[in-house]
Design a protein around this motif. Sequence first.
Motif, mmCIF file in Angstrom:
data_model
loop_
_atom_site.group_PDB
_atom_site.id
_atom_site.type_symbol
_atom_site.label_atom_id
_atom_site.label_comp_id
_atom_site.label_asym_id
_atom_site.label_seq_id
_atom_site.Cartn_x
_atom_site.Cartn_y
_atom_site.Cartn_z
ATOM 1 N N SER A 68 0.920 -1.284 0.127
ATOM 2 C CA SER A 68 -0.007 0.033 -0.057
ATOM 3 C C SER A 68 0.884 1.075 0.025
ATOM 4 C CB SER A 68 -1.030 -0.164 1.430
ATOM 5 O OG SER A 68 -1.805 1.197 1.272
ATOM 6 N N SER A 69 1.977 1.270 0.695
ATOM 7 C CA SER A 69 3.036 2.351 1.007
ATOM 8 C C SER A 69 3.629 2.748 -0.522
ATOM 9 C CB SER A 69 3.678 2.134 1.885
ATOM 10 O OG SER A 69 4.899 3.238 1.877
ATOM 11 N N ALA A 70 4.075 1.506 -1.108
ATOM 12 C CA ALA A 70 4.755 1.700 -2.646
ATOM 13 C C ALA A 70 3.448 2.082 -3.506
ATOM 14 C CB ALA A 70 5.212 0.367 -3.060
ATOM 15 N N ALA A 75 1.571 6.633 -6.647
ATOM 16 C CA ALA A 75 0.718 7.371 -7.253
ATOM 17 C C ALA A 75 0.959 8.936 -7.107
ATOM 18 C CB ALA A 75 -0.743 7.144 -6.532
ATOM 19 N N GLU A 76 1.715 9.312 -5.739
ATOM 20 C CA GLU A 76 2.056 10.679 -5.787
ATOM 21 C C GLU A 76 3.135 11.020 -6.665
ATOM 22 O OE1 GLU A 76 2.105 14.207 -3.884
ATOM 23 O OE2 GLU A 76 0.591 12.599 -3.657
ATOM 24 N N ALA A 81 4.234 14.169 -11.271
ATOM 25 C CA ALA A 81 5.012 14.262 -12.802
ATOM 26 C C ALA A 81 3.761 14.967 -13.751
ATOM 27 C CB ALA A 81 5.154 12.831 -13.366
ATOM 28 N N ALA A 82 2.693 14.451 -13.427
ATOM 29 C CA ALA A 82 1.512 15.022 -14.226
ATOM 30 C C ALA A 82 1.204 16.537 -14.196
ATOM 31 C CB ALA A 82 0.135 14.376 -14.016
ATOM 32 N N VAL A 83 1.399 16.868 -12.649
ATOM 33 C CA VAL A 83 1.454 18.235 -12.509
ATOM 34 C C VAL A 83 2.361 18.949 -13.120
ATOM 35 C CG1 VAL A 83 1.550 20.087 -10.533
ATOM 36 C CG2 VAL A 83 0.042 18.212 -10.466
#
Length: 280
Positions: A68-70, A75-76, A81-83
């Motif tokens: 879950s942490s990975a 995701a972050e 990267a998208a931002v």
Amino acid sequence: MSHTAHIPSHRKPRRSASKLAVRAGVAGGVLSTLAMAGTASASPSAEPVAETTLEMPVLNLDLGADVSSAVTVAAENTRLAAVEGELTAQEESARTGAAAEAKQAKEEAQKKADAEKAEKTAKAEGDRKAEAERSSRSSGSERTTLKSAAAPQGSGTVSAPATGSAAAIVNFARAQVGKAYVMGGTGPSSFDCSGLVQAAYRQAGISLPRMSQAQSSAGTSVSLSALQPGDILYWGSKGSAYHVAIYVGGGKFVGAQNPSTGIVERNLSYDKPTGAVRVL
């Protein structure tokens, strides 16, 4: 009884912990080998061998939390990267838009400058033409004034055209312009000066002497400032003139000048006469 019936038995080490470590994917974990030793009795009556069991340490692996942490980290990172990509695109769009606006502003400024330049050029050309026209009118007026001042008396235009006998004389004289000058000529194809005057007056029913000397003394003397169409102009002394012509109005005369020019119409300033006589 078999001779192997009393051989002591040995248990193999348990490998459940090793398998658990392999299945959990824990790198670098070293599991200790479990040994269980037992001694079998040499005889049926021997006391049973006591077995000793070692408990293995329990691995507390929270694989779900790690995954879950990975996933959260991934995701972050993806979001960041998208931002960053969106910011880069916005910056590029802003630069492109600014460049387009700058180009458009430059083109509009150039068009405005060209229009102002064309307007100034047209205005300057208009002013130049207007000034040239004013100068031309002024020069024309000055030339007219100077010409009037320098013209001999009698060069002014009469208030009305010749009529009657005077018109007949003037019209005939002008009709001969361009014909040849021939000494002693009396027409119809060539004339000398006195022959032209005599023939013109004949159109009005008036008979004149043939020679210029006699013609210069016929009629009444008039001032060159009071000439009328049909008056006889002469050069030389009255009664002994060497040349005659006919005043046709407007400050002009028609005369058979010489073999080079033939019969011409000229301004009085071309060859100022000495005097004039009026026969009509």
